[in-house]
Write an enzyme that holds these catalytic residues in place. Structure first.
Site, PDB file in Angstrom:
ATOM      1  N   ASP A  93       0.814  -1.226   0.000  1.00  0.00           N
ATOM      2  CA  ASP A  93       0.000   0.000   0.000  1.00  0.00           C
ATOM      3  C   ASP A  93       0.838   1.263   0.000  1.00  0.00           C
ATOM      4  OD1 ASP A  93       0.655  -0.624   2.845  1.00  0.00           O
ATOM      5  OD2 ASP A  93      -0.514   1.180   3.240  1.00  0.00           O
ATOM      6  N   ASP A  96       5.712   0.353   3.333  1.00  0.00           N
ATOM      7  CA  ASP A  96       5.988  -0.865   4.102  1.00  0.00           C
ATOM      8  C   ASP A  96       5.826  -2.085   3.197  1.00  0.00           C
ATOM      9  OD1 ASP A  96       3.245  -1.076   3.758  1.00  0.00           O
ATOM     10  OD2 ASP A  96       2.795  -0.305   5.761  1.00  0.00           O
ATOM     11  N   TYR A 244      -5.751   0.913   8.784  1.00  0.00           N
ATOM     12  CA  TYR A 244      -6.870   1.166   7.860  1.00  0.00           C
ATOM     13  C   TYR A 244      -8.183   0.782   8.522  1.00  0.00           C
ATOM     14  CZ  TYR A 244      -3.274   2.172   4.495  1.00  0.00           C
ATOM     15  OH  TYR A 244      -2.201   2.748   3.858  1.00  0.00           O
ATOM     16  N   GLU A 484       5.834   9.716   3.200  1.00  0.00           N
ATOM     17  CA  GLU A 484       5.487   8.379   2.707  1.00  0.00           C
ATOM     18  C   GLU A 484       4.563   8.468   1.500  1.00  0.00           C
ATOM     19  OE1 GLU A 484       4.327   3.992   4.492  1.00  0.00           O
ATOM     20  OE2 GLU A 484       3.741   5.762   5.641  1.00  0.00           O
TER      21      GLU A 484
END
Length: 507
Positions: A93, A96, A244, A484
């Site tokens: 996603d 990571d 999430y 990120e």
């Protein structure tokens, strides 16, 4: 034959030349007139190509021979084996090595919607964009291959985040988590249904059998989502929260999923479902942000098209709701509930704010397209808001992202002369397997994480979380809220850049 110039003629000539040069200089300094200068500012085609290329850097699984991001290698080849299922593939996603189904499905829906609305402007990038969709849908088909069960996550987030290692070296548990009849997940199931339905439209002409498979699965998965109701983070809280967590509930996804199924099938059943359930599912909620978690605004824009162009009179309220959203983001409008930085960037949240910038820009351009087709406008209070105004706001946001900002920094890696060099991304920040074949252990990567060195691998096309509310950006690897990248930041941007590249910035 040349004639000698008299001194008076020379003086008149020079005076005229200086006047002309001053006039041209003045003209070029006027931003409102200087279209040519502003157009040269951004190469939207280049930005579009890079925004799509980014997805290849996020791939999990066995990489194909035509893989263009060559510092990445195969990874996660035994994913799913914990529960004896094949869950190889899909996307990581963000920075990571996790595969979270909820944001992956939303990414897929938005990539597909980008293609549906603006694919005709993508030219040579169209095959790459379709490949980006298919890499996700192939995985979502695997995740939904067992009846009344959906595999929603691969990896243990807490253990994954405790390591700083390349996806190719992963040695953290690849735990598998699912929803089923006993532990429902209407939100993630309906989002996957939306993704598969939207993608079925993308492949309808170029691969009809694949399109049919996607649509059939979408119908099955939506039935499951609607029949067994509940948010997926209720049963999987330790695994999916706070990463999430479904904060907005599952009602928005049911409305969104039904809207996409209606668009993909043109079946009256889904229109009836929307009419009967719209209010219960939050059609009237005054949300003003569109993201992986909250789909209400996207559903309103999508359904407003049915009213505007297909003339489905019963959906008139969605045009009003879409207009309310426009009001909420219009700078200076009486009903505006949106903040902008001093440099002009839409500012919703301190963490990963750029996702709201890209999703809002996409919705503004898409709604402008619908309004033009219907030869109408949006209304904000007593004011008329033209499609050109919506496009102008969206363009300004995209231009800020690409470098028209106080720091003169592009927030897309690899675009422009100045961009983030220390993004929060494991694979990008560590030497590639080609450059460093020896395994980098779980904790060994942290020496690179804390260093000030630029990342050895540019994740070209990655859009980071972006600057703070004062337009500041420290470019620090540890600052994941701003440094990120994420697939759902890029997905709606693909559509916005396709529009801008196709229109050459003309609004």
């Amino acid at each position: 034959m040349a004639y000698p110039l008299s001194s008076s003629r020379v003086f008149i000539f020079l005076s005229f030349f200086l006047l002309l040069r001053n006039a041209l200089s003045l003209y070029s300094s006027l931003p409102s007139l200087n279209h040519r200068h502003h157009l040269d500012n951004h190469n939207y085609k280049d930005a579009l190509a890079k925004s799509i290329l980014f997805f290849e850097g996020q791939r999990s699984g066995k990489l194909p021979p035509n893989q263009r991001v060559t510092w990445r290698s195969n990874s996660g080849l035994s994913d799913g084996s914990a529960l004896n299922v094949d869950l190889v593939g899909g996307y990581y996603d963000a920075g990571d090595n996790m595969k979270f189904g909820f944001p992956m499905a939303f990414t897929t829906t938005m990539l597909s919607w980008s293609l549906i609305e603006f694919g005709g402007l993508m030219e040579s990038e169209l095959p790459n964009a379709k490949d980006a969709v298919r890499w996700a849908t192939d995985f979502l088909l695997k995740a939904t291959s067992h009846p009344d069960t959906i595999y929603v996550q691969v990896g243990d987030a807490n253990m994954d985040h405790a390591c700083w290692e390349r996806p190719e070296d992963m040695d953290t548990p690849r735990s598998v988590f699912k929803v089923d009849k006993n532990n429902p997940g209407s939100d993630i199931a309906a989002e996957i249904a939306a993704a598969l339905a939207a993608a079925s439209i993308v492949f309808r002409k170029c691969d009809p059998s694949y399109s049919t498979l996607l649509l059939q699965r979408a119908l099955t998965v939506f039935t499951f989502a609607d029949k067994y109701r509940g948010p997926y983070s209720a049963g999987l809280k330790p695994e999916v929260c706070p990463f999430y967590c479904s904060y907005s509930g599952f009602q928005d996804e049911l409305l969104w999923g039904a809207a996409w199924l209606h668009k993909a099938t043109n079946n009256q059943t889904y229109l009836n479902y929307i009419k009967a359930n719209g209010q219960i599912l939050g059609a009237d909620d005054s949300d003003n942000m569109f993201s992986w978690d909250n789909k209400h605004v996207g559903a309103r824009i999508l359904l407003s098209k049915e009213f505007l162009i297909q003339k489905v009179k019963s959906l008139g309220e969605y045009k009003e709701h879409a207009d309310s959203f426009i009001c909420s983001v219009l700078p200076g409008a009486p009903f505006s509930s949106s903040q902008y930085t001093p440099g002009g960037l839409l500012y919703k949240m301190g963490q990963s704010n750029m996702q709201y910038v890209t999703s809002t820009s996409f919705l503004l351009l898409t709604y402008a397209k619908y309004l033009i087709s219907a030869q109408t406008v949006a209304y904000c209070g007593g004011s008329v808001v033209t499609p050109a105004r919506l496009r102008s706001i969206a363009k300004k946001q995209v231009d800020y992202l690409l470098g028209d900002n106080p720091l003169k920094m592009s927030y897309m890696v690899g675009y422009g002369p100045k961009y983030p060099r220390r993004i929060h991304h494991r694979g990008s920040s560590l030497p590639s397997v080609v450059a460093h074949p020896t395994k980098i252990q779980c904790h060994d990567g942290f020496s690179m994480f804390i260093s000030q060195s630029p990342n050895p691998n540019d994740l070209v096309g990655a859009v980071v979380g972006g600057p703070d509310q004062n337009d500041q950006f420290p470019d620090e690897r540890s600052d994941y809220g701003r440094s990120e990248p994420a697939t759902y930041i890029n997905a709606p941007l693909v559509g916005a850049l396709a529009y801008l590249s196709g229109s050459f910035g003309h609004l």
